[in-house]
Design a protein around this motif. Sequence first.
Motif, short mmCIF file in Angstrom:
data_model
loop_
_atom_site.label_atom_id
_atom_site.label_comp_id
_atom_site.label_asym_id
_atom_site.label_seq_id
_atom_site.Cartn_x
_atom_site.Cartn_y
_atom_site.Cartn_z
N MET A 20 0.86 -1.17 0.00
CA MET A 20 0.00 0.00 0.00
C MET A 20 0.90 1.23 0.00
O MET A 20 1.80 1.36 0.82
CB MET A 20 -0.89 -0.03 1.24
CG MET A 20 -1.86 1.09 1.30
SD MET A 20 -2.93 1.14 2.77
CE MET A 20 -3.68 -0.45 2.79
N SER A 21 0.63 2.14 -0.93
CA SER A 21 1.45 3.34 -1.02
C SER A 21 1.14 4.29 0.14
O SER A 21 0.10 4.18 0.80
CB SER A 21 1.19 4.05 -2.35
OG SER A 21 -0.07 4.67 -2.33
N ASN A 22 2.06 5.19 0.38
CA ASN A 22 1.88 6.17 1.44
C ASN A 22 0.64 7.03 1.18
O ASN A 22 -0.11 7.35 2.10
CB ASN A 22 3.13 7.04 1.57
CG ASN A 22 3.10 7.89 2.83
OD1 ASN A 22 2.50 7.51 3.82
ND2 ASN A 22 3.75 9.03 2.77
N ARG A 23 0.41 7.38 -0.07
CA ARG A 23 -0.74 8.20 -0.44
C ARG A 23 -2.06 7.46 -0.14
O ARG A 23 -2.99 8.03 0.42
CB ARG A 23 -0.65 8.56 -1.93
CG ARG A 23 -1.80 9.35 -2.45
CD ARG A 23 -1.64 10.81 -2.07
NE ARG A 23 -2.74 11.55 -2.70
CZ ARG A 23 -3.39 12.51 -2.12
NH1 ARG A 23 -3.06 12.89 -0.91
NH2 ARG A 23 -4.33 13.13 -2.73
N THR A 24 -2.12 6.19 -0.50
CA THR A 24 -3.32 5.39 -0.24
C THR A 24 -3.55 5.27 1.26
O THR A 24 -4.67 5.37 1.74
CB THR A 24 -3.18 3.99 -0.87
OG1 THR A 24 -2.95 4.14 -2.27
CG2 THR A 24 -4.41 3.16 -0.65
N SER A 25 -2.50 5.08 1.99
CA SER A 25 -2.60 4.97 3.44
C SER A 25 -3.15 6.27 4.04
O SER A 25 -4.00 6.23 4.94
CB SER A 25 -1.23 4.65 4.03
OG SER A 25 -1.30 4.58 5.43
N GLN A 26 -2.69 7.40 3.53
CA GLN A 26 -3.18 8.69 4.02
C GLN A 26 -4.67 8.88 3.72
O GLN A 26 -5.42 9.37 4.55
CB GLN A 26 -2.37 9.84 3.40
CG GLN A 26 -0.97 9.95 3.93
CD GLN A 26 -0.18 11.03 3.21
OE1 GLN A 26 -0.48 11.39 2.09
NE2 GLN A 26 0.85 11.53 3.88
N ILE A 27 -5.07 8.47 2.53
CA ILE A 27 -6.47 8.61 2.14
C ILE A 27 -7.36 7.74 3.04
O ILE A 27 -8.40 8.18 3.53
CB ILE A 27 -6.68 8.26 0.66
CG1 ILE A 27 -6.03 9.33 -0.22
CG2 ILE A 27 -8.16 8.12 0.32
CD1 ILE A 27 -5.97 9.00 -1.68
N LEU A 28 -6.94 6.50 3.26
CA LEU A 28 -7.71 5.60 4.12
C LEU A 28 -7.79 6.12 5.55
O LEU A 28 -8.84 6.07 6.19
CB LEU A 28 -7.13 4.19 4.09
CG LEU A 28 -7.34 3.43 2.77
CD1 LEU A 28 -6.61 2.09 2.83
CD2 LEU A 28 -8.81 3.23 2.51
N SER A 29 -6.68 6.63 6.04
CA SER A 29 -6.67 7.18 7.41
C SER A 29 -7.61 8.38 7.52
O SER A 29 -8.34 8.52 8.49
CB SER A 29 -5.25 7.60 7.80
OG SER A 29 -4.41 6.49 7.89
N SER A 30 -7.59 9.23 6.50
CA SER A 30 -8.47 10.40 6.50
C SER A 30 -9.93 9.99 6.45
O SER A 30 -10.78 10.56 7.14
CB SER A 30 -8.15 11.31 5.32
OG SER A 30 -6.86 11.85 5.46
N ALA A 31 -10.24 9.01 5.62
CA ALA A 31 -11.62 8.53 5.52
C ALA A 31 -12.10 7.94 6.84
O ALA A 31 -13.23 8.18 7.27
CB ALA A 31 -11.74 7.50 4.40
N PHE A 32 -11.25 7.16 7.47
CA PHE A 32 -11.61 6.57 8.76
C PHE A 32 -11.84 7.66 9.81
O PHE A 32 -12.81 7.62 10.56
CB PHE A 32 -10.52 5.60 9.22
CG PHE A 32 -10.79 4.99 10.55
CD1 PHE A 32 -11.77 4.03 10.70
CD2 PHE A 32 -10.09 5.39 11.68
CE1 PHE A 32 -12.05 3.47 11.93
CE2 PHE A 32 -10.36 4.84 12.91
CZ PHE A 32 -11.33 3.87 13.04
N ALA A 33 -10.96 8.64 9.85
CA ALA A 33 -11.09 9.72 10.82
C ALA A 33 -12.38 10.51 10.59
O ALA A 33 -13.08 10.87 11.53
CB ALA A 33 -9.88 10.65 10.75
N ALA A 34 -12.71 10.74 9.33
CA ALA A 34 -13.94 11.47 9.01
C ALA A 34 -15.17 10.68 9.45
O ALA A 34 -16.11 11.24 10.01
CB ALA A 34 -14.00 11.76 7.51
N ALA A 35 -15.17 9.38 9.19
CA ALA A 35 -16.31 8.55 9.59
C ALA A 35 -16.46 8.52 11.10
O ALA A 35 -17.57 8.61 11.62
CB ALA A 35 -16.13 7.13 9.04
N LEU A 36 -15.36 8.41 11.80
CA LEU A 36 -15.40 8.39 13.26
C LEU A 36 -15.92 9.72 13.79
O LEU A 36 -16.78 9.76 14.67
CB LEU A 36 -14.00 8.10 13.81
CG LEU A 36 -13.87 8.01 15.32
CD1 LEU A 36 -14.74 6.88 15.85
CD2 LEU A 36 -12.43 7.77 15.70
N THR A 37 -15.45 10.81 13.25
CA THR A 37 -15.88 12.13 13.67
C THR A 37 -17.37 12.33 13.41
O THR A 37 -18.09 12.88 14.24
CB THR A 37 -15.07 13.22 12.95
OG1 THR A 37 -13.69 13.02 13.25
CG2 THR A 37 -15.49 14.62 13.38
#
Length: 95
Positions: free
Chosen positions: A1-18
């Motif tokens: 998994m690329s660093n960019r993909t990892s960042q996108i997934l992390s952002s999506a997870f954080a948004a859903a949690l928020t």
Amino acid sequence: MSNRTSQILSSAFAAALTLGLAQTAVAQDSGKEKCYGIAKAGQNDCANLSGTHSCAGQAKADMAPDEWKYVPKGSCKSMKGMTADEAKAKHGGKK
């Protein structure tokens, strides 16, 4: 998994949690409370205590003790409803 993909997934997870936390806060700030045991079949507001579903409108029976609806604060008891703790005790302490 690329660093960019990892960042996108992390952002999506954080948004859903928020988003989930924000919805809870809005309900509490709007003068409403969860009232268990008053929802009619198909009219619950979200996930039930037993964990058999995680969505609104999926209650299978009227007045099931593990299903809930938002009601104005202070009105649950007059509707013959229960708090979360009372519902857990009535439902056998599940979840």
